[in-house]
Design a protein around this motif. Sequence first.
Motif, mmCIF file in Angstrom:
data_model
loop_
_atom_site.group_PDB
_atom_site.id
_atom_site.type_symbol
_atom_site.label_atom_id
_atom_site.label_comp_id
_atom_site.label_asym_id
_atom_site.label_seq_id
_atom_site.Cartn_x
_atom_site.Cartn_y
_atom_site.Cartn_z
ATOM 1 N N LEU A 98 0.845 -1.183 0.000
ATOM 2 C CA LEU A 98 0.000 0.000 0.000
ATOM 3 C C LEU A 98 0.887 1.241 0.000
ATOM 4 N N THR A 131 1.542 -4.227 3.940
ATOM 5 C CA THR A 131 0.529 -4.301 4.988
ATOM 6 C C THR A 131 -0.247 -5.600 4.867
ATOM 7 N N THR A 185 -3.422 -7.148 4.776
ATOM 8 C CA THR A 185 -4.738 -6.572 4.495
ATOM 9 C C THR A 185 -5.880 -7.548 4.722
ATOM 10 N N ALA A 191 -7.187 -6.242 9.895
ATOM 11 C CA ALA A 191 -7.300 -6.724 8.523
ATOM 12 C C ALA A 191 -8.697 -7.296 8.323
#
Length: 141
Positions: free
Chosen positions: A87, A92, A94, A131
């Motif tokens: 990102l 990250t 997610t 997430a």
Amino acid sequence: MNRKASAVWKGDLKAGIGSISTESGVLSNAPYGFVSRFEGGKGTNPEELIGAAHAGCFSMALSVQLGNAGLKAEKIETLATVTMDKLEQGWTITAVHLDVKANIPGADQVSFEKAANAAKAGCPISRLLNAKITMDAKLEN
């Protein structure tokens, strides 16, 4: 309750190598590095360990939920797929997708899904992760 794990890293990002150990000794200097994390090479990686932790935590939480409903699983199998995306702010985690298969004598699909959803929401690792967590739950009786 406190649990401990440690990591040692030597070198730069791409050529460096690290090791991960747990207080219990189950992991002792398990190797990890750029290749195992981003290129599918030999060794472990933090995301794989998060997946293992989530699968184990969820399976135990499901067992609790089933017990609360008067049910006992013969077997619960959980595969956690951890998705990491690049990102704007960097790599990250997610999403995590849980694939669950369980053999629970006397359970019907409705009671199984209710227990599985409660376990997914209530598992401490689920609550830890920032997430999207999805799940496919299959009752195999």
